[in-house]
Every structure is written in structure tokens, then in C-alpha cells.
Design an enzyme around this catalytic site. Structure first.
Site, PDB file in Angstrom:
ATOM      1  N   SER A  28       0.774  -1.096  -0.244  1.00 16.76           N
ATOM      2  CA  SER A  28      -0.228   0.005   0.113  1.00 16.76           C
ATOM      3  C   SER A  28       0.872   1.193  -0.003  1.00 16.76           C
ATOM      4  O   SER A  28       0.412   2.489  -0.493  1.00 16.76           O
ATOM      5  CB  SER A  28      -1.016  -0.093   1.267  1.00 16.76           C
ATOM      6  OG  SER A  28      -0.095   0.202   2.319  1.00 16.76           O
ATOM      7  N   GLU A  29       2.260   0.803   0.279  1.00 16.97           N
ATOM      8  CA  GLU A  29       2.999   2.375   0.353  1.00 16.97           C
ATOM      9  C   GLU A  29       3.589   2.665  -1.068  1.00 16.97           C
ATOM     10  O   GLU A  29       4.363   3.392  -1.182  1.00 16.97           O
ATOM     11  CB  GLU A  29       4.123   1.936   1.518  1.00 16.97           C
ATOM     12  CG  GLU A  29       3.354   2.230   2.719  1.00 16.97           C
ATOM     13  CD  GLU A  29       4.269   1.876   3.971  1.00 16.97           C
ATOM     14  OE1 GLU A  29       5.272   1.167   3.687  1.00 16.97           O
ATOM     15  OE2 GLU A  29       3.840   1.901   5.119  1.00 16.97           O
ATOM     16  N   HIS A  48      12.039   1.494   1.652  1.00 11.56           N
ATOM     17  CA  HIS A  48      11.343   1.943   2.720  1.00 11.56           C
ATOM     18  C   HIS A  48      11.150   0.816   3.842  1.00 11.56           C
ATOM     19  O   HIS A  48      10.721  -0.286   3.605  1.00 11.56           O
ATOM     20  CB  HIS A  48       9.879   2.214   2.461  1.00 11.56           C
ATOM     21  CG  HIS A  48       9.014   2.383   3.415  1.00 11.56           C
ATOM     22  ND1 HIS A  48       8.933   3.722   4.229  1.00 11.56           N
ATOM     23  CD2 HIS A  48       8.097   1.740   3.993  1.00 11.56           C
ATOM     24  CE1 HIS A  48       8.220   3.362   5.227  1.00 11.56           C
ATOM     25  NE2 HIS A  48       7.427   2.380   4.941  1.00 11.56           N
ATOM     26  N   HIS A  50      11.549  -0.356   8.362  1.00  7.73           N
ATOM     27  CA  HIS A  50      11.034  -0.099   9.744  1.00  7.73           C
ATOM     28  C   HIS A  50      12.178  -0.291  10.670  1.00  7.73           C
ATOM     29  O   HIS A  50      12.022  -1.160  11.560  1.00  7.73           O
ATOM     30  CB  HIS A  50       9.760  -0.575  10.227  1.00  7.73           C
ATOM     31  CG  HIS A  50       8.485  -0.255   9.436  1.00  7.73           C
ATOM     32  ND1 HIS A  50       7.560  -0.953   9.371  1.00  7.73           N
ATOM     33  CD2 HIS A  50       8.521   0.768   8.453  1.00  7.73           C
ATOM     34  CE1 HIS A  50       6.743  -0.222   8.661  1.00  7.73           C
ATOM     35  NE2 HIS A  50       7.107   0.887   8.058  1.00  7.73           N
ATOM     36  N   HIS A 112       6.531   5.919  12.217  1.00  7.95           N
ATOM     37  CA  HIS A 112       6.462   5.001  11.293  1.00  7.95           C
ATOM     38  C   HIS A 112       7.749   4.251  10.888  1.00  7.95           C
ATOM     39  O   HIS A 112       7.892   3.216  11.363  1.00  7.95           O
ATOM     40  CB  HIS A 112       5.747   5.876  10.031  1.00  7.95           C
ATOM     41  CG  HIS A 112       5.611   5.006   8.974  1.00  7.95           C
ATOM     42  ND1 HIS A 112       4.481   5.104   8.031  1.00  7.95           N
ATOM     43  CD2 HIS A 112       6.285   3.700   8.433  1.00  7.95           C
ATOM     44  CE1 HIS A 112       4.463   4.112   7.178  1.00  7.95           C
ATOM     45  NE2 HIS A 112       5.362   3.092   7.314  1.00  7.95           N
TER      46      HIS A 112
HETATM   47 ZN    ZN Z   1       6.116   1.570   6.239  1.00  2.00          ZN
END
Ligand code: ZN
Length: 165
Positions: A28-29, A48, A50, A112
Site C-alpha cells: 500500500s506504500e 522503505h 522500519h 512510522h
Molecule cells: Zn512503512
């Protein structure tokens, strides 16, 4: 849950959001990835992620003191701190726009995670590894109640200039 990802779970898509390989729903990103490639033709790689220590700074909303290690001062000169937006939304992608235009390539996303971009996988990985490393060192010192000693600004400048020669 990313531990269970297998090669078949990787979905290849075009920049106009068409699936070319794989079954299932792409991340979804992806709107963020599309926007970065559109705004910055110089970029060929977007991570991307975390990672624990850099994400801790995203949650505390404190800036990472990068002048604590020469490699961090060199590779992370210009971190952009982006405000929280709901993941997967267009607003989440749009907060990148001014920072991309300003030429930044390391983004801490409040509450995030982290996005790092660059010309190739190696340069992005190097920045990402340095980012999480310096965050880990700083947090370790804080947990131990130790003071963080930064390198003098003039010595950072001298170091950066020496590398340009
Ligand atoms: Zn993320």
C-alpha cells in the site's frame, strides 16, 4: 508479517501501477515509491523500512545527532523529518514532495519508519546501515545515562572538505 515473505510474494509493478509479475496486492506504500521516482529522475533505488533504532527516533520525534560519528556526518548530512500521515494514503506520499525537490535522500517518517533513496542499492544500503548504527549508538548512550559528545562543527567541516579533494 515480513519474516514469512517468499520470493513468490514479490510483486513486480510498473510506475503507472500495473502488475507485471506475481499474484496478490502490491504494498500500500507504493504511492510513495511512485512519487519519489517521478520527482527525482536521478534516483534508481528506494528502500522503505522500519529498522528498530532509527524508528525509535521517528517515534520520539527527536533529531538524530549525526555529528557524533564521521561516517554519519558524511552520509546523513541532510535528513528530512516528515510529519505523521496515515500509511498508504496519497497524503503520506505528498509530504515527501518539498523534501525531494530540495534534494534530500534520507527521510525519517514520524511514528512510522524510514525511507532512504539513491542512485543504486549499494549507496542506499550504506546510508541506511549508517543511519540505524548512529541511532543505536546514541540510544545506547542515552539508556546508560551517558552524555553524547558531538564532534566540533569545525572538525566536521574539515573532514568533509578533506574528502572533496
Ligand atoms: Zn512503512
Amino acid at each position: 508479517i515480513k519474516h514469512f515473505l517468499k520470493p513468490k510474494d514479490i510483486i513486480k509493478i510498473t510506475l503507472d501501477d500495473k502488475i507485471i509479475e506475481g499474484d496478490g496486492e502490491p504494498s500500500s506504500e507504493r504511492k510513495m515509491h511512485f512519487l519519489i521516482y517521478k520527482e527525482r529522475p536521478d534516483i534508481n533505488c528506494v528502500f522503505h523500512v522500519h529498522p528498530t533504532y532509527a524508528t525509535a527516533f521517528a517515534v520520539s520525534n527527536e533529531k538524530i545527532p549525526i555529528n557524533t560519528l564521521p561516517e554519519a556526518a558524511l552520509l546523513l548530512k541532510d535528513i528530512a523529518y516528515l510529519p505523521y500521515r496515515m500509511p498508504g494514503t496519497q497524503e503520506f506520499a505528498d509530504v515527501f514532495t518539498p523534501e525531494l525537490k530540495a534534494g534530500r535522500d534520507v527521510f525519517i517518517l514520524q511514528n512510522h519508519g524510514v525511507t532512504v533513496i539513491g542512485k543504486n542499492i549499494k549507496s542506499v544500503y550504506e546510508k541506511l546501515e549508517t543511519l540505524d548504527f548512529v541511532a543505536k549508538v546514541v540510544l545506547t548512550l542515552k539508556m546508560a545515562g551517558e552524555r553524547i559528545k558531538e564532534i566540533d562543527e569545525k572538525d566536521v567541516k574539515k573532514f568533509l572538505e578533506s574528502l572533496k579533494l
